[in-house]
Design a protein around this motif. Sequence first.
Motif, PDB file in Angstrom:
ATOM      1  N   ASP A  46       0.826  -1.208   0.000  1.00  0.00           N
ATOM      2  CA  ASP A  46       0.000   0.000   0.000  1.00  0.00           C
ATOM      3  C   ASP A  46       0.862   1.261   0.000  1.00  0.00           C
ATOM      4  N   GLY A  47       2.006   1.180   0.665  1.00  0.00           N
ATOM      5  CA  GLY A  47       2.898   2.329   0.742  1.00  0.00           C
ATOM      6  C   GLY A  47       4.188   2.096  -0.018  1.00  0.00           C
ATOM      7  N   ALA A  48       5.300   2.452   0.606  1.00  0.00           N
ATOM      8  CA  ALA A  48       6.607   2.362  -0.052  1.00  0.00           C
ATOM      9  C   ALA A  48       7.235   0.983   0.132  1.00  0.00           C
ATOM     10  N   LEU A  49       7.956   0.551  -0.879  1.00  0.00           N
ATOM     11  CA  LEU A  49       8.731  -0.683  -0.807  1.00  0.00           C
ATOM     12  C   LEU A  49       9.899  -0.530   0.153  1.00  0.00           C
ATOM     13  N   ASP A  50      10.278  -1.619   0.790  1.00  0.00           N
ATOM     14  CA  ASP A  50      11.507  -1.676   1.575  1.00  0.00           C
ATOM     15  C   ASP A  50      12.564  -2.335   0.692  1.00  0.00           C
ATOM     16  N   ALA A  54       4.782   2.839 -14.368  1.00  0.00           N
ATOM     17  CA  ALA A  54       5.969   3.466 -13.790  1.00  0.00           C
ATOM     18  C   ALA A  54       5.639   4.724 -13.002  1.00  0.00           C
ATOM     19  N   VAL A  55       4.694   5.508 -13.480  1.00  0.00           N
ATOM     20  CA  VAL A  55       4.339   6.737 -12.775  1.00  0.00           C
ATOM     21  C   VAL A  55       3.809   6.414 -11.380  1.00  0.00           C
ATOM     22  N   GLU A  56       2.981   5.377 -11.280  1.00  0.00           N
ATOM     23  CA  GLU A  56       2.467   4.975  -9.974  1.00  0.00           C
ATOM     24  C   GLU A  56       3.601   4.513  -9.061  1.00  0.00           C
ATOM     25  N   VAL A  57       4.539   3.765  -9.617  1.00  0.00           N
ATOM     26  CA  VAL A  57       5.672   3.276  -8.824  1.00  0.00           C
ATOM     27  C   VAL A  57       6.484   4.443  -8.273  1.00  0.00           C
ATOM     28  N   LEU A  58       6.800   5.408  -9.123  1.00  0.00           N
ATOM     29  CA  LEU A  58       7.593   6.553  -8.687  1.00  0.00           C
ATOM     30  C   LEU A  58       6.838   7.408  -7.672  1.00  0.00           C
ATOM     31  N   ALA A  59       5.544   7.549  -7.864  1.00  0.00           N
ATOM     32  CA  ALA A  59       4.764   8.436  -7.011  1.00  0.00           C
ATOM     33  C   ALA A  59       4.452   7.832  -5.651  1.00  0.00           C
ATOM     34  N   ARG A  60       4.214   6.501  -5.614  1.00  0.00           N
ATOM     35  CA  ARG A  60       3.658   5.912  -4.394  1.00  0.00           C
ATOM     36  C   ARG A  60       4.504   4.832  -3.739  1.00  0.00           C
ATOM     37  N   HIS A  61       5.359   4.170  -4.512  1.00  0.00           N
ATOM     38  CA  HIS A  61       5.932   2.932  -3.993  1.00  0.00           C
ATOM     39  C   HIS A  61       7.448   2.925  -3.832  1.00  0.00           C
ATOM     40  N   ASP A  71       9.341  15.816 -11.839  1.00  0.00           N
ATOM     41  CA  ASP A  71       9.092  16.007 -10.409  1.00  0.00           C
ATOM     42  C   ASP A  71       9.170  14.674  -9.665  1.00  0.00           C
ATOM     43  N   LEU A  72       8.605  13.630 -10.249  1.00  0.00           N
ATOM     44  CA  LEU A  72       8.652  12.314  -9.629  1.00  0.00           C
ATOM     45  C   LEU A  72      10.072  11.754  -9.619  1.00  0.00           C
ATOM     46  N   ALA A  73      10.784  11.953 -10.729  1.00  0.00           N
ATOM     47  CA  ALA A  73      12.169  11.488 -10.796  1.00  0.00           C
ATOM     48  C   ALA A  73      13.024  12.175  -9.738  1.00  0.00           C
ATOM     49  N   ALA A  74      12.807  13.453  -9.551  1.00  0.00           N
ATOM     50  CA  ALA A  74      13.567  14.193  -8.537  1.00  0.00           C
ATOM     51  C   ALA A  74      13.262  13.671  -7.140  1.00  0.00           C
ATOM     52  N   ARG A  75      12.045  13.230  -6.916  1.00  0.00           N
ATOM     53  CA  ARG A  75      11.672  12.732  -5.590  1.00  0.00           C
ATOM     54  C   ARG A  75      12.414  11.449  -5.239  1.00  0.00           C
ATOM     55  N   VAL A  76      12.583  10.549  -6.206  1.00  0.00           N
ATOM     56  CA  VAL A  76      13.148   9.233  -5.892  1.00  0.00           C
ATOM     57  C   VAL A  76      14.661   9.179  -6.044  1.00  0.00           C
ATOM     58  N   LEU A  77      15.263  10.163  -6.696  1.00  0.00           N
ATOM     59  CA  LEU A  77      16.718  10.180  -6.856  1.00  0.00           C
ATOM     60  C   LEU A  77      17.381  10.885  -5.672  1.00  0.00           C
ATOM     61  N   ARG A  78      18.480  10.319  -5.220  1.00  0.00           N
ATOM     62  CA  ARG A  78      19.259  10.983  -4.182  1.00  0.00           C
ATOM     63  C   ARG A  78      19.928  12.221  -4.756  1.00  0.00           C
ATOM     64  N   CYS A  79      20.408  13.095  -3.893  1.00  0.00           N
ATOM     65  CA  CYS A  79      21.176  14.256  -4.344  1.00  0.00           C
ATOM     66  C   CYS A  79      22.410  13.774  -5.101  1.00  0.00           C
ATOM     67  N   GLY A  80      22.591  14.246  -6.306  1.00  0.00           N
ATOM     68  CA  GLY A  80      23.694  13.783  -7.147  1.00  0.00           C
ATOM     69  C   GLY A  80      23.356  12.570  -7.984  1.00  0.00           C
ATOM     70  N   GLY A  81      22.179  11.984  -7.758  1.00  0.00           N
ATOM     71  CA  GLY A  81      21.757  10.839  -8.555  1.00  0.00           C
ATOM     72  C   GLY A  81      21.551  11.218 -10.009  1.00  0.00           C
TER      73      GLY A  81
END
Length: 205
Positions: free
Chosen positions: A22-26, A93-100, A134-144
């Motif tokens: 339901d939320g983010a993957l570990d 993919a959009v759902e994965v980046l946004a929610r998971h 915006d979604l890509a920026a959320r999941v990438l680390r700084c410098g990613g």
Amino acid sequence: MTPGQRQALERLWPRYGLDLPDGALDLDQAFGRQAPRTLEIGFGMGDALLALAAAHPQQDFIGVEVYPPGIGSFLLRVEQAGLSNVRVICADAVEVLARHLPAASLDRLLVLFPDPWPKKRHHKRRLVNAAFLDLAARVLRCGGQLHIATDWADYAAAIGEVLQGSPDFAPSPLLADATGRPETKYERRGQRLGHDIHEFRVRRR
């Protein structure tokens, strides 16, 4: 889907597949370790993802694809190569980046030859736009690193424009050439058609 693809998917999914919570993957739990992580969106036949995973066993690789037959074929290749650093998600993919995916959980995001939706009335279906960045920026680390490639000139122009307008990404001079990215099936098809290959490599600010 062929019987072989179906059997491979059923047999190998428990080993390599990631069911979305339901939320983010570990991701640490999924791979059983902490390591640099690359995610490829729409891996198709999986040529690039397989080659990268084989060449970098110290890193983890995640593929997101929506077509189960392709996933079944890819999982067979992963098993045959004896790889343990690959996981697959069957979802949009959009759902994965946004929610998971947890925030800042990726070191690299690959979008190699996404569907160009060549007809003008279908351009709104193209993956790479401001909302995607915006979604890509959320999941990438700084410098990613975000790496996009296309062989469609008008799509490339649109990608360049949206990247230039994004406050979250800057050019990545350390990836100024094409080394480190295996050739894909769709890239080879574009080259046969005489298309130029357009590469975009940027880093998360």
